[in-house]
Design a protein around this motif. Structure first.
Motif, mmCIF file in Angstrom:
data_model
loop_
_atom_site.group_PDB
_atom_site.id
_atom_site.type_symbol
_atom_site.label_atom_id
_atom_site.label_comp_id
_atom_site.label_asym_id
_atom_site.label_seq_id
_atom_site.Cartn_x
_atom_site.Cartn_y
_atom_site.Cartn_z
ATOM 1 N N UNK A 20 0.790 -1.235 0.000
ATOM 2 C CA UNK A 20 0.000 0.000 0.000
ATOM 3 C C UNK A 20 0.819 1.281 0.000
ATOM 4 N N UNK A 21 1.935 1.332 0.701
ATOM 5 C CA UNK A 21 2.658 2.584 0.872
ATOM 6 C C UNK A 21 3.079 3.236 -0.427
ATOM 7 N N UNK A 22 3.559 2.448 -1.366
ATOM 8 C CA UNK A 22 4.014 3.008 -2.632
ATOM 9 C C UNK A 22 2.855 3.450 -3.518
ATOM 10 N N UNK A 23 1.625 3.068 -3.140
ATOM 11 C CA UNK A 23 0.437 3.467 -3.907
ATOM 12 C C UNK A 23 -0.180 4.762 -3.390
ATOM 13 N N UNK A 24 0.265 5.226 -2.241
ATOM 14 C CA UNK A 24 -0.356 6.395 -1.608
ATOM 15 C C UNK A 24 -0.127 7.659 -2.438
ATOM 16 N N UNK A 25 -1.044 8.608 -2.270
ATOM 17 C CA UNK A 25 -0.940 9.869 -3.004
ATOM 18 C C UNK A 25 -1.715 10.942 -2.253
ATOM 19 N N UNK A 26 -1.485 12.180 -2.622
ATOM 20 C CA UNK A 26 -2.265 13.291 -2.091
ATOM 21 C C UNK A 26 -2.001 13.547 -0.624
ATOM 22 N N UNK A 27 -3.084 13.749 0.126
ATOM 23 C CA UNK A 27 -3.012 14.019 1.563
ATOM 24 C C UNK A 27 -3.044 12.691 2.309
ATOM 25 N N UNK A 28 -2.015 12.433 3.099
ATOM 26 C CA UNK A 28 -1.858 11.145 3.775
ATOM 27 C C UNK A 28 -1.780 11.371 5.277
ATOM 28 N N UNK A 29 -2.538 10.563 6.033
ATOM 29 C CA UNK A 29 -2.532 10.621 7.495
ATOM 30 C C UNK A 29 -1.905 9.353 8.040
ATOM 31 N N UNK A 30 -0.870 9.522 8.872
ATOM 32 C CA UNK A 30 -0.241 8.394 9.558
ATOM 33 C C UNK A 30 -0.679 8.421 11.014
ATOM 34 N N UNK A 31 -1.329 7.349 11.457
ATOM 35 C CA UNK A 31 -1.856 7.254 12.820
ATOM 36 C C UNK A 31 -0.942 6.352 13.641
ATOM 37 N N UNK A 32 -0.626 6.793 14.873
ATOM 38 C CA UNK A 32 0.307 6.041 15.700
ATOM 39 C C UNK A 32 1.722 6.156 15.166
ATOM 40 N N UNK A 33 2.151 7.393 14.909
ATOM 41 C CA UNK A 33 3.387 7.629 14.163
ATOM 42 C C UNK A 33 4.656 7.286 14.923
ATOM 43 N N UNK A 34 4.597 7.275 16.274
ATOM 44 C CA UNK A 34 5.795 6.983 17.044
ATOM 45 C C UNK A 34 6.906 7.962 16.720
ATOM 46 N N UNK A 35 8.076 7.431 16.396
ATOM 47 C CA UNK A 35 9.216 8.286 16.064
ATOM 48 C C UNK A 35 9.259 8.649 14.587
ATOM 49 N N UNK A 36 8.311 8.161 13.811
ATOM 50 C CA UNK A 36 8.200 8.588 12.421
ATOM 51 C C UNK A 36 8.778 7.640 11.392
ATOM 52 N N UNK A 37 8.953 6.382 11.739
ATOM 53 C CA UNK A 37 9.540 5.440 10.797
ATOM 54 C C UNK A 37 8.736 5.269 9.521
ATOM 55 N N UNK A 38 7.407 5.167 9.652
ATOM 56 C CA UNK A 38 6.574 5.018 8.454
ATOM 57 C C UNK A 38 6.494 6.329 7.681
ATOM 58 N N UNK A 39 6.506 7.439 8.388
ATOM 59 C CA UNK A 39 6.477 8.736 7.716
ATOM 60 C C UNK A 39 7.699 8.902 6.822
ATOM 61 N N UNK A 40 8.843 8.472 7.307
ATOM 62 C CA UNK A 40 10.058 8.578 6.482
ATOM 63 C C UNK A 40 9.905 7.796 5.185
ATOM 64 N N UNK A 41 9.212 6.676 5.258
ATOM 65 C CA UNK A 41 8.943 5.930 4.026
ATOM 66 C C UNK A 41 8.014 6.733 3.116
ATOM 67 N N UNK A 42 6.956 7.285 3.685
ATOM 68 C CA UNK A 42 6.005 8.043 2.872
ATOM 69 C C UNK A 42 6.665 9.235 2.201
ATOM 70 N N UNK A 43 7.641 9.815 2.866
ATOM 71 C CA UNK A 43 8.315 10.977 2.295
ATOM 72 C C UNK A 43 9.123 10.627 1.052
ATOM 73 N N UNK A 44 9.369 9.349 0.823
ATOM 74 C CA UNK A 44 10.074 8.924 -0.394
ATOM 75 C C UNK A 44 9.132 8.803 -1.593
#
Length: 234
Positions: A39-63
């Protein structure tokens, strides 16, 4: 999301003081790799990350160049708010409304979050509310329908990811089956509901995966993780 409670911090999974005690926790990278592929590589537009912790998944989304704006929320700020370009709001998604408007988000991600929530139904309904028509909620959680999980519950009375240590140290309080996930999705209004089981699964009472013995084993019975992709009707 991970937690550890001390003193009278209250029930794990929905007490901010409990989450404040946690160590900086990260979901296993193989799990994130699989979530990214599904799913992550399919994301687009405005994205909400829930339970972000230290931001590990966010760093992926930023790519992902198709992601235009990243929103983030967690019960405790473990560092996600300090990532550049991230709009962070501290909330308990078990009971609080998500602080974004109706139909304002294209994708909602909750990577290993629902098992920490006292009221995951509330969160799923809120995710539906903030999603645009055609938007997607993607979440991962331990698979409690696997052969290993069923045998564990039959013999020991609890699922493998919900032993005393998982409850005490990681805040795993709510086991979810595929049936539970489907019911929550339908209650919230989702109609397109897809489950995937891309992770390997451990043989009971061992650290060996079934797939080491039989590489072709796939699906709900042979995986340690449940992945769900829910789509809001257009």
């Amino acid at each position: 999301m991970e937690s550890g409670a001390k003193g009278n911090a209250g029930p794990l999974g929905h007490d901010a003081s409990a989450y404040a005690q946690r160590q900086e926790g990260l979901s296993p990278e193989p799990l994130r790799d699989a979530a990214w592929s599904v799913a992550g590589q399919r994301a687009f537009g405005v994205v909400l990350d829930v339970g972000s912790g230290s931001g590990g998944w966010i760093r992926r989304l930023q790519r992902n160049p198709a992601v235009e704006r990243i929103l983030s929320t967690d019960i405790h700020d473990a560092g996600a708010s300090r990532l550049p370009g991230v709009e962070f709001q501290q909330r308990d998604v078990s009971r609080d409304a998500l602080p974004w408007g109706d139909a304002s988000v294209d994708w909602v991600f909750a990577i290993e979050v629902l098992e920490h929530l006292a009221n995951p139904r509330h969160f799923v309904k809120e995710a539906f509310r903030v999603l645009k028509p055609g938007g997607h909620l993607f979440f991962t959680t331990p698979n409690n329908d696997s052969l290993t999980a069923r045998l564990s519950f039959l013999v020991r009375g609890y699922f493998p990811a919900f032993c005393e240590q998982d409850y005490r140290d990681s805040g795993h309080i709510t086991p979810i089956t595929e049936l539970d996930a489907r019911r929550m999705a339908v209650e919230a209004g989702f109609q397109s509901i897809h489950f995937d089981y891309p992770l390997p699964g451990r043989i009971p009472r061992s650290s060996v995966y079934w797939q080491r013995l039989l590489p072709g084993l796939r699906g709900r019975w042979w995986s340690d993780g449940l992945f769900a992709l829910l789509t809001r009707p257009r």
